[in-house]
Design a protein around this motif. Structure first.
Motif, PDB file in Angstrom:
ATOM      1  N   ARG A  36       0.832  -1.181  -0.166  1.00  0.00           N
ATOM      2  CA  ARG A  36      -0.020  -0.111  -0.084  1.00  0.00           C
ATOM      3  C   ARG A  36       0.937   1.253   0.017  1.00  0.00           C
ATOM      4  N   ALA A  37       2.065   1.206  -0.049  1.00  0.00           N
ATOM      5  CA  ALA A  37       3.026   2.284  -0.215  1.00  0.00           C
ATOM      6  C   ALA A  37       3.154   2.761  -1.462  1.00  0.00           C
ATOM      7  N   ILE A  38       1.885   3.256  -2.162  1.00  0.00           N
ATOM      8  CA  ILE A  38       1.762   3.785  -3.379  1.00  0.00           C
ATOM      9  C   ILE A  38       0.919   4.818  -3.706  1.00  0.00           C
ATOM     10  N   PRO A  39       1.022   5.493  -4.689  1.00  0.00           N
ATOM     11  CA  PRO A  39       0.047   6.559  -4.946  1.00  0.00           C
ATOM     12  C   PRO A  39      -1.277   6.221  -5.155  1.00  0.00           C
ATOM     13  N   ASP A  40      -2.273   6.870  -4.786  1.00  0.00           N
ATOM     14  CA  ASP A  40      -3.874   6.332  -5.068  1.00  0.00           C
ATOM     15  C   ASP A  40      -4.292   7.418  -6.302  1.00  0.00           C
ATOM     16  N   ASP A  41      -4.366   6.783  -7.413  1.00  0.00           N
ATOM     17  CA  ASP A  41      -4.909   7.710  -8.822  1.00  0.00           C
ATOM     18  C   ASP A  41      -6.430   7.603  -8.752  1.00  0.00           C
ATOM     19  N   GLY A  42      -6.953   6.781  -8.068  1.00  0.00           N
ATOM     20  CA  GLY A  42      -8.328   6.848  -8.198  1.00  0.00           C
ATOM     21  C   GLY A  42      -8.904   5.650  -8.911  1.00  0.00           C
ATOM     22  N   ASP A  43      -8.171   4.797  -9.376  1.00  0.00           N
ATOM     23  CA  ASP A  43      -8.599   3.644 -10.321  1.00  0.00           C
ATOM     24  C   ASP A  43      -8.254   2.405  -9.502  1.00  0.00           C
ATOM     25  N   PRO A  44      -9.532   1.638  -8.920  1.00  0.00           N
ATOM     26  CA  PRO A  44      -9.153   0.344  -8.053  1.00  0.00           C
ATOM     27  C   PRO A  44      -8.218  -0.540  -8.721  1.00  0.00           C
ATOM     28  N   TRP A 230      10.782   6.037 -12.116  1.00  0.00           N
ATOM     29  CA  TRP A 230       9.843   6.872 -11.376  1.00  0.00           C
ATOM     30  C   TRP A 230      10.087   6.636  -9.835  1.00  0.00           C
ATOM     31  N   ARG A 231       9.985   7.392  -9.088  1.00  0.00           N
ATOM     32  CA  ARG A 231       9.977   7.152  -7.604  1.00  0.00           C
ATOM     33  C   ARG A 231       9.045   7.925  -7.016  1.00  0.00           C
ATOM     34  N   ASN A 232       8.337   7.971  -5.954  1.00  0.00           N
ATOM     35  CA  ASN A 232       7.422   8.635  -5.231  1.00  0.00           C
ATOM     36  C   ASN A 232       7.515   8.412  -3.681  1.00  0.00           C
ATOM     37  N   GLN A 233       8.087   9.314  -3.036  1.00  0.00           N
ATOM     38  CA  GLN A 233       8.128   9.185  -1.508  1.00  0.00           C
ATOM     39  C   GLN A 233       7.003  10.319  -0.931  1.00  0.00           C
ATOM     40  N   GLN A 234       6.041  10.466  -1.529  1.00  0.00           N
ATOM     41  CA  GLN A 234       4.865  11.473  -0.910  1.00  0.00           C
ATOM     42  C   GLN A 234       3.994  10.602  -0.106  1.00  0.00           C
ATOM     43  N   ALA A 235       4.338  10.664   0.942  1.00  0.00           N
ATOM     44  CA  ALA A 235       3.529   9.660   2.105  1.00  0.00           C
ATOM     45  C   ALA A 235       1.981   9.631   1.617  1.00  0.00           C
ATOM     46  N   PRO A 236       1.416   8.459   1.749  1.00  0.00           N
ATOM     47  CA  PRO A 236       2.000   7.340   2.274  1.00  0.00           C
ATOM     48  C   PRO A 236       2.739   6.532   1.250  1.00  0.00           C
ATOM     49  N   ALA A 237       2.984   7.165  -0.198  1.00  0.00           N
ATOM     50  CA  ALA A 237       3.916   6.358  -1.083  1.00  0.00           C
ATOM     51  C   ALA A 237       5.471   6.225  -0.617  1.00  0.00           C
ATOM     52  N   HIS A 238       5.973   5.009  -1.042  1.00  0.00           N
ATOM     53  CA  HIS A 238       7.441   5.034  -0.750  1.00  0.00           C
ATOM     54  C   HIS A 238       7.855   3.989  -1.711  1.00  0.00           C
ATOM     55  N   VAL A 239       8.198   4.230  -2.951  1.00  0.00           N
ATOM     56  CA  VAL A 239       8.201   3.515  -4.069  1.00  0.00           C
ATOM     57  C   VAL A 239       9.014   3.790  -4.920  1.00  0.00           C
ATOM     58  N   LEU A 240       9.703   2.772  -5.834  1.00  0.00           N
ATOM     59  CA  LEU A 240      10.466   3.205  -6.933  1.00  0.00           C
ATOM     60  C   LEU A 240      10.265   2.198  -7.921  1.00  0.00           C
ATOM     61  N   GLY A 241      10.095   2.576  -9.305  1.00  0.00           N
ATOM     62  CA  GLY A 241       9.619   1.880 -10.406  1.00  0.00           C
ATOM     63  C   GLY A 241      10.732   1.930 -11.489  1.00  0.00           C
ATOM     64  N   ILE A 242      11.042   0.790 -11.985  1.00  0.00           N
ATOM     65  CA  ILE A 242      11.687   0.585 -13.126  1.00  0.00           C
ATOM     66  C   ILE A 242      10.849   0.079 -14.283  1.00  0.00           C
ATOM     67  N   GLU A 243      10.602   0.484 -15.455  1.00  0.00           N
ATOM     68  CA  GLU A 243       9.789   0.694 -16.399  1.00  0.00           C
ATOM     69  C   GLU A 243      10.111   0.482 -17.794  1.00  0.00           C
ATOM     70  N   PRO A 244      10.618  -0.624 -18.481  1.00  0.00           N
ATOM     71  CA  PRO A 244      10.773  -0.520 -19.923  1.00  0.00           C
ATOM     72  C   PRO A 244       9.489  -0.339 -20.759  1.00  0.00           C
ATOM     73  N   VAL A 245       9.499   0.294 -21.788  1.00  0.00           N
ATOM     74  CA  VAL A 245       8.402   1.059 -22.270  1.00  0.00           C
ATOM     75  C   VAL A 245       8.585   1.065 -23.783  1.00  0.00           C
ATOM     76  N   SER A 246       7.509   0.834 -24.538  1.00  0.00           N
ATOM     77  CA  SER A 246       7.308   1.058 -25.974  1.00  0.00           C
ATOM     78  C   SER A 246       7.591   2.473 -26.629  1.00  0.00           C
ATOM     79  N   HIS A 247       7.117   3.539 -25.868  1.00  0.00           N
ATOM     80  CA  HIS A 247       7.055   4.781 -26.562  1.00  0.00           C
ATOM     81  C   HIS A 247       7.617   5.755 -25.660  1.00  0.00           C
ATOM     82  N   ARG A 248       8.245   6.909 -26.266  1.00  0.00           N
ATOM     83  CA  ARG A 248       8.550   8.029 -25.373  1.00  0.00           C
ATOM     84  C   ARG A 248       7.372   8.684 -24.430  1.00  0.00           C
ATOM     85  N   TRP A 249       7.734   9.244 -23.404  1.00  0.00           N
ATOM     86  CA  TRP A 249       6.778  10.106 -22.569  1.00  0.00           C
ATOM     87  C   TRP A 249       6.406  11.311 -23.066  1.00  0.00           C
TER      88      TRP A 249
END
Length: 279
Positions: A36-44, A230-249
């Motif tokens: 649960r140390a993740i951001p809540d984007d409103g999509d369950p 990406w990383r997010n330490q905005q409480a309660p989030a405390h997570v780092l993500g490694i994300e191979p991806v098909s397209h530019r941001w």
């Protein structure tokens, strides 16, 4: 969740209720998944997926919602696409000490009404502990669509100390500390494809909480030519993500304008692949 492991490597909990993605990833008695140390984007759907160690974005959209092309009603693609929450049909399962392997089929209904089939193949090498994932996506609908794909590998960042670094050829200077940028976090996306190489590698470690091991991630660059972190330490989030991806941001509009949203015709397929190990 179904436990999936071999003599060496992590113990994975695979989620048949959502694309056979990875929930927990255990190294000894430590679960690297953020929970649960993740951001809540409103999509369950995405909350559930983000709790795990790996979830898959696509096949019709990645990143945050944007309008569906040619829909006058303003309907948007869902957050991180339509994959999450689609159940997997396991067609082969063999997990033993000398190695583990499973295959699954995931029929997907996309936001624009089209359909696709994800054929997923997980393996763990019982000698080296390396985990391999091979995905084949087929357009089973009647119209072409632009396939997009991203693997989110999410790690609970409370496990890190000041010695943990991200390293890889695609990173500035070859690497930097895990808590890059300004607090409470950020995101970047860089080209990962090197001339003459079919796979790219990024590493995270050493992680003292799991005995000083380093996570090494390899991914196929013909269909995943970029790496997003990406990383997010905005409480309660405390997570780092490694994300191979098909397209530019950038926006879908810009990708389309630049000719980067290639169409997958009915009956045609595209392949993606990822490997990781702890060394």
């Amino acid at each position: 969740m179904k436990a999936f492991s071999a003599a060496a490597g992590p113990k994975l909990m695979l989620d048949p209720g959502s694309v056979l993605d990875i929930g927990s990833c255990w190294i000894g008695g430590v679960d690297l998944a953020p929970g649960r140390a993740i951001p809540d984007d409103g999509d369950p759907r995405i909350d559930h997926s983000l709790e795990g160690f790996l979830f898959t974005c696509g096949p019709d959209h990645i990143r945050h919602p944007e309008p569906i092309e040619k829909h006058a009603d303003g309907k948007k693609y869902p957050l991180h696409g339509s994959f999450s929450s689609h159940p997997a049909e396991i067609v082969f399962w063999d997990a033993q000490e000398e190695g583990a392997e499973c295959r699954a089929r995931v029929p997907v209904t996309m936001a624009n009404g089209g359909t696709a089939l994800l054929e997923r193949h997980w393996r763990i090498d019982g000698a080296t502990g390396e985990v391999s994932l091979a995905d084949k996506l087929t357009n089973t609908g009647t119209k072409a669509f632009a396939p997009v794909h991203m693997y989110h590998m999410n790690i609970g960042a409370w496990l890190f100390d000041d010695h943990v670094k991200l390293t890889g050829r695609m990173l500035g200077g070859g690497g930097f500390p895990w808590n890059f940028g300004e607090d409470p976090g950020g995101v970047f996306c860089v080209p990962a494809k090197e001339a003459g190489e079919q796979w790219a590698q990024v590493a995270l470690g050493p992680i003292a909480a799991i005995g000083g091991l380093t996570l090494k991630v390899k991914f196929r660059t013909d269909t995943l030519p970029h790496l997003q972190i990406w990383r997010n330490q905005q409480a309660p989030a405390h997570v780092l993500g490694i994300e191979p991806v098909s397209h530019r941001w950038v926006s879908r509009y810009e990708l389309a304008e630049k000719g980067e949203l290639h169409q997958l015709k009915p009956g045609r397929s595209i392949d993606y692949a990822l490997r990781f190990c702890f060394v």
